[in-house]
Design a protein around this motif. Structure first.
Motif, PDB file in Angstrom:
ATOM      1  N   PHE A  33       0.825  -1.196   0.000  1.00 21.67           N
ATOM      2  CA  PHE A  33       0.000   0.000   0.000  1.00 21.67           C
ATOM      3  C   PHE A  33       0.866   1.256   0.000  1.00 21.67           C
ATOM      4  O   PHE A  33       0.603   2.214  -0.721  1.00 21.67           O
ATOM      5  CB  PHE A  33      -0.925  -0.020   1.228  1.00 21.67           C
ATOM      6  CG  PHE A  33      -1.939   1.078   1.232  1.00 21.67           C
ATOM      7  CD1 PHE A  33      -2.924   1.125   0.257  1.00 21.67           C
ATOM      8  CD2 PHE A  33      -1.920   2.067   2.195  1.00 21.67           C
ATOM      9  CE1 PHE A  33      -3.869   2.133   0.253  1.00 21.67           C
ATOM     10  CE2 PHE A  33      -2.860   3.079   2.197  1.00 21.67           C
ATOM     11  CZ  PHE A  33      -3.832   3.108   1.219  1.00 21.67           C
ATOM     12  N   ARG A  48       1.013   4.054  -3.002  1.00 21.50           N
ATOM     13  CA  ARG A  48       0.730   5.476  -2.779  1.00 21.50           C
ATOM     14  C   ARG A  48       1.933   6.337  -3.112  1.00 21.50           C
ATOM     15  O   ARG A  48       1.785   7.449  -3.623  1.00 21.50           O
ATOM     16  CB  ARG A  48       0.261   5.702  -1.339  1.00 21.50           C
ATOM     17  CG  ARG A  48      -1.148   5.185  -1.119  1.00 21.50           C
ATOM     18  CD  ARG A  48      -1.699   5.530   0.245  1.00 21.50           C
ATOM     19  NE  ARG A  48      -1.717   6.962   0.508  1.00 21.50           N
ATOM     20  CZ  ARG A  48      -2.663   7.788   0.083  1.00 21.50           C
ATOM     21  NH1 ARG A  48      -3.650   7.331  -0.652  1.00 21.50           N
ATOM     22  NH2 ARG A  48      -2.615   9.066   0.380  1.00 21.50           N
ATOM     23  N   MET A  76       1.804   9.391  -5.779  1.00 20.92           N
ATOM     24  CA  MET A  76       2.280  10.719  -5.454  1.00 20.92           C
ATOM     25  C   MET A  76       3.365  11.144  -6.431  1.00 20.92           C
ATOM     26  O   MET A  76       3.407  12.284  -6.877  1.00 20.92           O
ATOM     27  CB  MET A  76       2.857  10.682  -4.051  1.00 20.92           C
ATOM     28  CG  MET A  76       2.270  11.704  -3.151  1.00 20.92           C
ATOM     29  SD  MET A  76       2.717  11.320  -1.473  1.00 20.92           S
ATOM     30  CE  MET A  76       1.363  10.317  -0.966  1.00 20.92           C
ATOM     31  N   ASP A  81       7.399  16.536   0.156  1.00 21.18           N
ATOM     32  CA  ASP A  81       6.163  15.835   0.475  1.00 21.18           C
ATOM     33  C   ASP A  81       6.045  14.499  -0.243  1.00 21.18           C
ATOM     34  O   ASP A  81       5.054  13.808  -0.094  1.00 21.18           O
ATOM     35  CB  ASP A  81       4.957  16.702   0.085  1.00 21.18           C
ATOM     36  CG  ASP A  81       4.651  17.687   1.183  1.00 21.18           C
ATOM     37  OD1 ASP A  81       5.289  17.567   2.246  1.00 21.18           O
ATOM     38  OD2 ASP A  81       3.802  18.564   0.974  1.00 21.18           O
ATOM     39  N   ARG A  83       5.001  10.979   2.436  1.00 19.05           N
ATOM     40  CA  ARG A  83       4.251  11.509   3.587  1.00 19.05           C
ATOM     41  C   ARG A  83       3.085  10.576   3.895  1.00 19.05           C
ATOM     42  O   ARG A  83       3.270   9.394   3.844  1.00 19.05           O
ATOM     43  CB  ARG A  83       3.772  12.920   3.303  1.00 19.05           C
ATOM     44  CG  ARG A  83       3.061  12.994   2.043  1.00 19.05           C
ATOM     45  CD  ARG A  83       2.270  14.232   1.779  1.00 19.05           C
ATOM     46  NE  ARG A  83       1.605  13.947   0.543  1.00 19.05           N
ATOM     47  CZ  ARG A  83       1.054  14.849  -0.238  1.00 19.05           C
ATOM     48  NH1 ARG A  83       1.084  16.085   0.087  1.00 19.05           N
ATOM     49  NH2 ARG A  83       0.464  14.483  -1.337  1.00 19.05           N
ATOM     50  N   ASP A  84       1.915  11.050   4.161  1.00 17.06           N
ATOM     51  CA  ASP A  84       0.779  10.301   4.683  1.00 17.06           C
ATOM     52  C   ASP A  84       0.848  10.377   6.178  1.00 17.06           C
ATOM     53  O   ASP A  84       0.777   9.386   6.894  1.00 17.06           O
ATOM     54  CB  ASP A  84       0.788   8.816   4.253  1.00 17.06           C
ATOM     55  CG  ASP A  84       0.185   8.657   2.879  1.00 17.06           C
ATOM     56  OD1 ASP A  84      -0.349   9.653   2.359  1.00 17.06           O
ATOM     57  OD2 ASP A  84       0.240   7.551   2.331  1.00 17.06           O
ATOM     58  N   GLY A 101      -1.177  11.247   8.226  1.00 16.89           N
ATOM     59  CA  GLY A 101      -2.382  10.849   8.929  1.00 16.89           C
ATOM     60  C   GLY A 101      -2.299   9.451   9.523  1.00 16.89           C
ATOM     61  O   GLY A 101      -2.919   9.162  10.547  1.00 16.89           O
ATOM     62  N   TRP A 102      -1.504   8.593   8.886  1.00 18.50           N
ATOM     63  CA  TRP A 102      -1.383   7.232   9.394  1.00 18.50           C
ATOM     64  C   TRP A 102      -0.102   7.060  10.216  1.00 18.50           C
ATOM     65  O   TRP A 102       0.290   5.976  10.561  1.00 18.50           O
ATOM     66  CB  TRP A 102      -1.385   6.232   8.241  1.00 18.50           C
ATOM     67  CG  TRP A 102      -2.718   6.104   7.608  1.00 18.50           C
ATOM     68  CD1 TRP A 102      -3.896   5.905   8.250  1.00 18.50           C
ATOM     69  CD2 TRP A 102      -3.015   6.161   6.218  1.00 18.50           C
ATOM     70  NE1 TRP A 102      -4.922   5.844   7.344  1.00 18.50           N
ATOM     71  CE2 TRP A 102      -4.404   5.990   6.081  1.00 18.50           C
ATOM     72  CE3 TRP A 102      -2.266   6.324   5.076  1.00 18.50           C
ATOM     73  CZ2 TRP A 102      -5.048   5.991   4.847  1.00 18.50           C
ATOM     74  CZ3 TRP A 102      -2.896   6.323   3.856  1.00 18.50           C
ATOM     75  CH2 TRP A 102      -4.272   6.161   3.748  1.00 18.50           C
ATOM     76  N   SER A 120       4.088  12.145  15.550  1.00 17.22           N
ATOM     77  CA  SER A 120       3.889  13.438  16.196  1.00 17.22           C
ATOM     78  C   SER A 120       2.940  13.291  17.374  1.00 17.22           C
ATOM     79  O   SER A 120       3.078  13.961  18.387  1.00 17.22           O
ATOM     80  CB  SER A 120       3.360  14.452  15.178  1.00 17.22           C
ATOM     81  OG  SER A 120       2.013  14.179  14.894  1.00 17.22           O
ATOM     82  N   LEU A 121       1.977  12.378  17.235  1.00 17.68           N
ATOM     83  CA  LEU A 121       1.027  12.138  18.312  1.00 17.68           C
ATOM     84  C   LEU A 121       1.769  11.567  19.515  1.00 17.68           C
ATOM     85  O   LEU A 121       1.549  11.972  20.667  1.00 17.68           O
ATOM     86  CB  LEU A 121      -0.029  11.146  17.809  1.00 17.68           C
ATOM     87  CG  LEU A 121      -1.297  11.005  18.637  1.00 17.68           C
ATOM     88  CD1 LEU A 121      -1.962  12.349  18.786  1.00 17.68           C
ATOM     89  CD2 LEU A 121      -2.246  10.031  17.960  1.00 17.68           C
ATOM     90  N   GLU A 156       3.632  14.199  21.337  1.00 14.88           N
ATOM     91  CA  GLU A 156       2.801  15.067  22.166  1.00 14.88           C
ATOM     92  C   GLU A 156       2.408  14.361  23.452  1.00 14.88           C
ATOM     93  O   GLU A 156       2.439  14.942  24.532  1.00 14.88           O
ATOM     94  CB  GLU A 156       1.560  15.494  21.383  1.00 14.88           C
ATOM     95  CG  GLU A 156       0.729  16.497  22.146  1.00 14.88           C
ATOM     96  CD  GLU A 156      -0.463  17.001  21.349  1.00 14.88           C
ATOM     97  OE1 GLU A 156      -0.326  17.116  20.115  1.00 14.88           O
ATOM     98  OE2 GLU A 156      -1.501  17.256  21.958  1.00 14.88           O
TER      99      GLU A 156
END
Lengths: 200, 638
Positions: free
Chosen positions: B552, B556, B560, B605, B608-609, B611-612, B616-617, B620
C-alpha cells in the motif's frame, strides 16, 4: 454569511435513485461548495493540502453519504484519516477547525423504526455516529444533529420529494443565515427541528 | 582551375551534396536521389565541374558500400532473422528468384550471353533499401503489413548480395577471354572449383577470427577508454578485412558483412555501428554522387525511347512479381499495391554490382552505362509512383472505397474517435468498448482495418490528418478525440487540425517522451499521456515491494510521484523554451534530468501520509508526562 462545504461520497452514484435526486438542486445553492469525493479521488489519493485549504475557507462542513454497514463509505474514512492531521485539526497545536460545524446527511435503506433498541438494527443513528461525533469534538468542532433520510428502499417519490425539499431548505437556510447552526443543536436529529418548525 | 586538387574536389562534391540533398528531401524524393542529382549536375555531361577523375572517386567511395554491408551485418540480430524467417525466406526468396529468372530470361531472349543474362537478372531483382525504408518511414507505413513485408524482402536481398558477389567471378571465368581484372590475384589463376574452396575457407577464417581474435582485441582497446582509438580500431577492422579479401580476390563487402554478422551478438555492437555510421553515410553519399556523375546523358539522349521502355518494363515486371507474391501471401489489396510499388525500383547495390560485373568482364561498358541510367531513373520514379498509387489507385481499389455505403447513413455519433489503433490505441479502445462506450477508429493499416471491421468495429482506413476523413468519422458530433499514433509528427499534425476545425473536441494525446509532451503542451494540449510512464511506475512499485516495502505504501508513493512528475512536466515546459536555444538536444536531455532530480529533492512531500503516522502524536503524549522518559524504558502506559 456562513460558507457551506458539502463533501459528498457515493461510490455508485449513477445507480442511486435517492442520492441523484437529493443532490440535484443542492449543488447550485449560492455560498455552497459541493465536492463529489469519489469523482475527485477515484484512486483514493486524497490531496491533503487542497482539502485542508477548503476546510479553512468554509464554516459548516457537511458529510453527505449513504449509511453503509452502519458507517460511511471508505473514502470518507480515508479522507478523515489523512486530512484531519494531528497538529493541524487536533492535538495541542491543532486548532485550525475550531468553531466550525460538522453536519452529516445520511441515507439508509432500513426505516427509522429499525434503528431503535427494539428494532432490527438495535441501535439508533446517533449511537452509530458516535465515532464521527467524537472526531468532530476532538477537532473542536460542533457536531450538529444529523439529517437521516431513512427507509429509502421503499420510499415513494412523494416522500423523496419531502426529504429533498428539507435538505435544500436546510442547506440554503444555513447558507443565507435564515437557519442558524445554534438553532439545531438542541435536537437529536435535524428532522425533529423541521417537525417542530413545520408544526408551528 | 586546379581540377585535380583534393580541396577543389572536396569543395565541388560537398557543395553539390549540401545543396542538392536538402532540396531533394524537401521535394519528397529522398536523399539517395538528391546525391544522384548532385552527381549528374556536376558530372562531365552537364556542368563538367568534375571530369574523368570521377571514376577514381567512385572506386574510393565504393568503400562506403563495404561499410554499409558491415553495418547491415551488425544489425542482423539472429533473433530478428529467426522471427521473420518465413517472410524473409518465402517472400524474399521467391521475389529474388522469380524476378531474376524472368528478367534473366528476357535478357537472354534479347540476345545477351547466358552469363550476362544471369548477372543482369540477379542485379535487377534487388530493390533499394535506402529509398524504400525511407519512403515507408516518412509515410508512417513501416509498421503496417506492407511495411513489414517490404522489410523482409529487403533483408533477404541484402543477404542475397553476398552469394551474388561470390557467384559473379564464376560467371566471368566462363568468358575468360575478356577477363583480365580477376587474373591479377592469385585466386584468379586457380580453377573455378578451387576458387569456391577459397571462398569457403575465407568465410571460415572470418567467422573464427570474429569469435576468437576480434572480441578480445576490442575488449583490450575499450579498456584504454580513448573514444577515438575505438573508432580507429573499428575502421581498421573494416579496412583490414577489405584488404585481406582483395588479396585473395574476393569481395571486401562479403568479408565485412560476415564480420558484422559474427559481431552482431557482441557487446560492442552498438559502439561499432555508431562509429562506422558517419563514415558509411559520407562515403555512400560520395558513391551516389559519383554514380550520378557517371550517368552518360548522351546514351539517354541518343535513344530516349528505348531507355524509357526499359525503365517502365523493368518496373512493371518487378511490380507484377511482387503483386503476385503478395496475393500468394494473402496481403490485402491496397497493402499489396503499396508493397508492389514500393519495391519496384532497382537498388543502390546495382551500381556496385554493375561496376563489379564490368571489372569481371561480364558486361561491356555500353550495356553497363545504359543499365546504370535505367537503374537511376527507376529510383527517381519511386517517389512519383508511390504518390500516384496513393492518389489515384488506392482510392479506386483500396479499402477506403468500401466504406461509402456506411458513410451515407450518418450513424457515426460515437462520442469517441480514436486515431491510431496499434498496441497502444487498441488497449484504450478495448477498455472503452468493454464499458459500452462507442468508438470510431481511424487507422492507416488496411489489413488491421479489415480485421477490425469483421469484428464489428466502426473503423475507417486512411490518414486521419485529412479533414474529410475526420468529418466522415463524425468529428462534428463526437466529444473526445484520442490521438494515439506512434509517430509524434502525425500526432502533432492531427492536434493542429482538430484544434482548427473541430475546436469542441477534447483532445487526449499519446506521447513517447517528455520532449514530445513539451511540444504538445506548448500547443495547448492539456491531456498528454507518456506511453511508458505508468508501466515504469508499476515496475518501480513492484521493485519497492520486492525490497520489503509494504504494497500500500509503495502504491501510494507511486501515485504521489506521478502527480509530482506531471506537475514538474508542466512547469518545465514553461521554462524549457529559453533553455532549448542554448543546448543541443543531447545536452538538454541531460540538463533536463538534472532539473527533474532537483525538483524531486525539492518536493519534500513525496514521502508523507502523516495521517497514518503516529510519530507526532506520540511526541505530544510523551511531552504531556512531565518526567522525560529514558530512551530504554518509555513511561507511557494507557
Amino acid at each position: 454569511m456562513p460558507r457551506i462545504l458539502i463533501l459528498f461520497a457515493h461510490p455508485r452514484l449513477e445507480k442511486s435513485r435517492i442520492n441523484l435526486q437529493l443532490i440535484k438542486d443542492i449543488t447550485t445553492i449560492p455560498g455552497v461548495t459541493f465536492r463529489d469525493l469519489y469523482e475527485e479521488y477515484p484512486d483514493f489519493d486524497v490531496d491533503i493540502k487542497a482539502e485542508q485549504q477548503l476546510l479553512l475557507e468554509h464554516d459548516v462542513i457537511v458529510f453527505h453519504h449513504p449509511f453503509y454497514w452502519y458507517s460511511a463509505p471508505p473514502l470518507i474514512k480515508q479522507w478523515i484519516d489523512l486530512v484531519l492531521a494531528h497538529g493541524w485539526a487536533y492535538g495541542s497545536a491543532g486548532r485550525m477547525l475550531e468553531g466550525k460545524f460538522w453536519l452529516q446527511i445520511i441515507t439508509s435503506g432500513g426505516p427509522e423504526s429499525s434503528y431503535q433498541a427494539t428494532g432490527g438494527a438495535r441501535f439508533t443513528i446517533r449511537e452509530y455516529l458516535i465515532p464521527f461525533e467524537q472526531t468532530a469534538r476532538l477537532c473542536k468542532m460542533t457536531f450538529l444533529p444529523p439529517l437521516a433520510i431513512q427507509g429509502t428502499h421503499r420510499m415513494t417519490s412523494e416522500e423523496l420529494g419531502i426529504h429533498s425539499r428539507r435538505y435544500q431548505k436546510l442547506i440554503s437556510g444555513l447558507a443565507d443565515g435564515s437557519i442558524r447552526s445554534e438553532e439545531l443543536t438542541p435536537f437529536s436529529y435535524t428532522k425533529d427541528y423541521f417537525e417542530s418548525v413545520e408544526g408551528k | 582551375m586546379h581540377h585535380d586538387s583534393f580541396f577543389y574536389l572536396a569543395l565541388v562534391y560537398l557543395t553539390a551534396a549540401v545543396i542538392a540533398v536538402p532540396i531533394a528531401k524537401r521535394l519528397g524524393l529522398g536523399s539517395v536521389l538528391g546525391y544522384l542529382m548532385a552527381g549528374m549536375l556536376i558530372g562531365p555531361h552537364l556542368l563538367g565541374l568534375i571530369g574523368e577523375e570521377g571514376q577514381d572517386v567512385m572506386h574510393f567511395a565504393e568503400f562506403g558500400v563495404v561499410m554499409m554491408l558491415f553495418v547491415i551485418g551488425l544489425e542482423l540480430e539472429p533473433s530478428l532473422l529467426w522471427r521473420m524467417r518465413s517472410a524473409i525466406l518465402g517472400l524474399g526468396g521467391l521475389q529474388v528468384a522469380g524476378t531474376a529468372i524472368i528478367i534473366g530470361g528476357l535478357a537472354f531472349l534479347a540476345g545477351l550471353s547466358w552469363q550476362a543474362s544471369a548477372a543482369l537478372g540477379m542485379i535487377l531483382s534487388l530493390s533499394s533499401t535506402a529509398i524504400v525504408l525511407q519512403t515507408l518511414n516518412e509515410k508512417g507505413l513501416i509498421k503496417t503489413t506492407s511495411g513489414q513485408s517490404s522489410f523482409a524482402v529487403l533483408l533477404f536481398q541484402d543477404i542475397a548480395v553476398i552469394p551474388m558477389l561470390a557467384i559473379f567471378p564464376l560467371l566471368a571465368i566462363q568468358t575468360a577471354g575478356t577477363d583480365s581484372a580477376s587474373s591479377q590475384t592469385w585466386v584468379g589463376s586457380l580453377p573455378a572449383w578451387l576458387q569456391t574452396v577459397v571462398v569457403l575457407g575465407a568465410v571460415g577464417l572470418i567467422i573464427a577470427g570474429g569469435r576468437f581474435i576480434i572480441r578480445p582485441a576490442f575488449r583490450f582497446i575499450a579498456q584504454t577508454r580513448l573514444l577515438e582509438l575505438f573508432t580507429a580500431a573499428a575502421l581498421l577492422l573494416v579496412i583490414a578485412i577489405a584488404v585481406l579479401m582483395t588479396t585473395v580476390g574476393l569481395s571486401p563487402a562479403l568479408g565485412t558483412f560476415l564480420a558484422g554478422v559474427v559481431l552482431a551478438n557482441s557487446e560492442y555492437r552498438h559502439e561499432l555501428i555508431s562509429d562506422i555510421e558517419p563514415f558509411k553515410g559520407l562515403l555512400l553519399g560520395l558513391f551516389f554522387i559519383s554514380v550520378g556523375a557517371s550517368i552518360n546523358f548522351s546514351l539517354i539522349v541518343a535513344d530516349p525511347g528505348s531507355i524509357l521502355i526499359l525503365v517502365l518494363g523493368l518496373m512493371l515486371v518487378k511490380g507484377l512479381v511482387l503483386f503476385v507474391l503478395g496475393k500468394v501471401y494473402k496481403i490485402g489489396t491496397d497493402q499489396n499495391l503499396i508493397f508492389s510499388f514500393a519495391l519496384s525500383q532497382v537498388g543502390e547495390f546495382a551500381f556496385v554490382l554493375f561496376s563489379f560485373a564490368l571489372q569481371n568482364g561480364i558486361f561491356d561498358a555500353e550495356l553497363t552505362g545504359k543499365m546504370v541510367a535505367v537503374v537511376a531513373l527507376s529510383m527517381a520514379m519511386t517517389p512519383l509512383i508511390m504518390t500516384l498509387n496513393e492518389k489515384v489507385l488506392l482510392p479506386k481499389f483500396g479499402t477506403e472505397k468500401t466504406n461509402d455505403r456506411e458513410a451515407d447513413e450518418i450513424q457515426e455519433d460515437n462520442p469517441v474517435i480514436i486515431a491510431g489503433f496499434d498496441r497502444f490505441g487498441n488497449t484504450v479502445g478495448r477498455l472503452l468498448k468493454a464499458n459500452g462506450i462507442g468508438t470510431t477508429v481511424l487507422d492507416n493499416d488496411s489489413d488491421r482495418v479489415d480485421t477490425l471491421r469483421k469484428l464489428g468495429l466502426k473503423v475507417y482506413y486512411g490518414d486521419a490528418t485529412r479533414h474529410e476523413l475526420l468529418h466522415a468519422a463524425g468529428a462534428d458530433k463526437a466529444k473526445l478525440m484520442i490521438i494515439a499514433y506512434e509517430e509524434s509528427e502525425k500526432n502533432e499534425n492531427l492536434v493542429h487540425l482538430v484544434k482548427k476545425h473541430f475546436p469542441h473536441l477534447q483532445i487526449l494525446v499519446r506521447t513517447s517522451d517528455r520532449t514530445e509532451s513539451y511540444r504538445l503542451i506548448e500547443q495547448g494540449v492539456d491531456h498528454v499521456y507518456r506511453e511508458t510512464l505508468d508501466t515504469a511506475l508499476r515496475m518501480g512499485v513492484d521493485a519497492m515491494r520486492m525490497l520489503g516495502i509494504r504494497g500500500f505504501h509503495a502504491q501510494r508513493a507511486a501515485n504521489m510521484f506521478r502527480k509530482h512528475d506531471e506537475t514538474v512536466l508542466k512547469n518545465l515546459s514553461a521554462v524549457r523554451k529559453d533553455k532549448k536555444v542554448y543546448f543541443s538536444m543531447a545536452k538538454s536531455a541531460i540538463a533536463e534530468l538534472e532539473d527533474l532530480i532537483q525538483a524531486d529533492m525539492a518536493d519534500t512531500d513525496l514521502e508523507r501520509d502523516a495521517g497514518w503516522d503516529s510519530d507526532s502524536l506520540r511526541e505530544e503524549v510523551l511531552a504531556r508526562f512531565q518526567t522525560p522518559p529514558k530512551p530504554e524504558e518509555p513511561k507511557v502506559t494507557s
